[in-house]
Design an enzyme around this catalytic site. Structure first.
Site, PDB file in Angstrom:
ATOM      1  N   CYS A  69      46.744  43.362  43.920  1.00 56.42           N
ATOM      2  CA  CYS A  69      46.850  42.792  42.570  1.00 56.42           C
ATOM      3  C   CYS A  69      46.521  41.305  42.527  1.00 56.42           C
ATOM      4  O   CYS A  69      46.183  40.768  41.472  1.00 56.42           O
ATOM      5  CB  CYS A  69      48.241  43.035  41.999  1.00 56.42           C
ATOM      6  SG  CYS A  69      48.665  44.780  41.842  1.00 56.42           S
ATOM      7  N   HIS A  98      49.323  37.992  35.943  1.00 58.46           N
ATOM      8  CA  HIS A  98      49.039  39.376  36.321  1.00 58.46           C
ATOM      9  C   HIS A  98      49.837  40.289  35.407  1.00 58.46           C
ATOM     10  O   HIS A  98      51.041  40.095  35.201  1.00 58.46           O
ATOM     11  CB  HIS A  98      49.425  39.596  37.787  1.00 58.46           C
ATOM     12  CG  HIS A  98      49.389  41.027  38.212  1.00 58.46           C
ATOM     13  ND1 HIS A  98      48.334  41.870  37.918  1.00 58.46           N
ATOM     14  CD2 HIS A  98      50.294  41.786  38.904  1.00 58.46           C
ATOM     15  CE1 HIS A  98      48.584  43.064  38.418  1.00 58.46           C
ATOM     16  NE2 HIS A  98      49.757  43.040  39.016  1.00 58.46           N
ATOM     17  N   ASN A 104      49.014  48.194  34.465  1.00 53.94           N
ATOM     18  CA  ASN A 104      48.703  47.361  35.632  1.00 53.94           C
ATOM     19  C   ASN A 104      47.368  47.822  36.209  1.00 53.94           C
ATOM     20  O   ASN A 104      47.276  48.898  36.788  1.00 53.94           O
ATOM     21  CB  ASN A 104      49.819  47.497  36.670  1.00 53.94           C
ATOM     22  CG  ASN A 104      49.605  46.624  37.896  1.00 53.94           C
ATOM     23  OD1 ASN A 104      48.531  46.078  38.101  1.00 53.94           O
ATOM     24  ND2 ASN A 104      50.629  46.501  38.722  1.00 53.94           N
TER      25      ASN A 104
END
Length: 323
Positions: A113, A250, A280
């Site tokens: 990520c 994020h 996500n």
């Protein structure tokens, strides 16, 4: 001094949209449960023919067009992904081919990520070192292919997509008023690798494997790690949270985003949130959020933008960029 300035931006999403209610026939969950714990309402899921390479190439084309450039103007294609089309060659090379680029070089970068933050930082070093003038930085993922669709704690969290920017060398004055990347800080700590990982790989199981996560442990570490690396970026530049025009974190979980913004004393109206519509998307998360805020007119030339991400490893990092 040389600065790495954002010249163009683009994004791409799969056609299929999967809403929270669509999971109710797959696992024991509900729209209310997912929204309350994550802020996610829907996500895009790759269908037939939609891959990390195809999505990444689409986002790249959009970014190059937005920059007013041609693919042949790109010196380096840098792809952040944990879900490449093949073990090798790098998916960045496949995207390079899709774009018709026959010069320069291309490679993948894997920091889960945090990948896009790592990739921007790497691109900045290549530009300032004189090895590339224009770098295409892409974050692209198809996490739907590594999910355990029987695990309700993870399968509802992730989506697929891609975002890209073109970074270009420009002359700066060494001031925080310069356009371009002003500071970048990266961190990793392998002691936490079992808290978020994929249980497969070429040299161990010879399988792709599935994503496994200890959600509470990730949440427990996330806010502190994120804010520490951001504070390091502030310290390096002499800037503060009050100077930030936009905070683009994020997009993993709205509760983590809210807690991080609160700890940094960044006003809610300055936080870009797309987790509700994208879920996500790992390395694609930050560029997708950036592209959204640029497209709707929030982020404008001259704005000071704070980017951050945390991923498996753990890996984490932050970038300060003047748009």
């Amino acid at each position: 001094m040389i600065r790495s300035v954002v010249r163009g931006i683009g994004s791409a999403l799969p056609k299929r949209v999967m809403k929270n209610t669509d999971f109710e026939g797959i696992v024991e969950t509900s729209d209310e449960w997912i929204v309350q714990r994550t802020g996610i309402r829907e996500r895009h899921i790759a269908g037939e023919g939609e891959t990390t390479v195809s999505l990444g190439a689409a986002a790249a084309r959009a970014a190059i067009e937005n920059a007013g450039l041609q693919p042949s103007d790109i010196d380096l294609v840098l792809l952040a992904t944990s879900t490449p089309n093949n073990t090798f060659p790098a998916s960045a090379v496949a995207i390079q081919r899709e774009l018709g680029i026959t010069r320069g070089f291309a490679f993948d970068l894997q920091a889960v990520c945090s990948g896009f933050i790592y990739a921007i930082t790497t691109a900045d070093l290549y530009i300032r070192g004189g090895m590339a003038r224009r770098v295409l930085v892409i974050g692209a993922e198809t996490f739907s292919h590594i999910l355990d669709w029987t695990d309700r704690t993870t399968c509802v969290l992730f989506g697929d997509g891609a975002g890209a920017i073109v970074l270009e060398a420009a002359e700066g004055h060494g001031l925080t008023s310069d356009r371009g990347i002003l500071a970048a800080n990266l961190r990793s700590d392998g002691n936490h690798k079992e808290k978020l990982y994929v249980d497969g790989g070429p040299s161990t199981t010879q399988t792709v494997g599935h994503l496994r996560m200890e959600g509470r442990e990730v949440f427990k570490h996330a806010v502190g790690m994120i804010t520490d690396v951001i504070e390091a970026s502030f310290e390096a530049t002499g800037l503060t949270a009050e100077d930030i025009d936009w905070f683009v974190p994020h997009q993993a979980n709205k509760r983590i985003i809210d807690a991080s913004a609160k700890k940094l004393h960044i006003a809610e109206e300055k936080v870009v949130i797309t987790v509700d519509r994208h879920g996500n998307t790992s390395a694609a998360s930050v560029p997708l959020a950036l592209a959204t805020a640029v497209a709707d007119g929030r982020i404008k030339k001259g704005d000071l933008v704070l980017l951050e991400a945390m991923g498996g490893g753990f890996t984490w990092g932050a970038v300060l960029v003047r748009w």
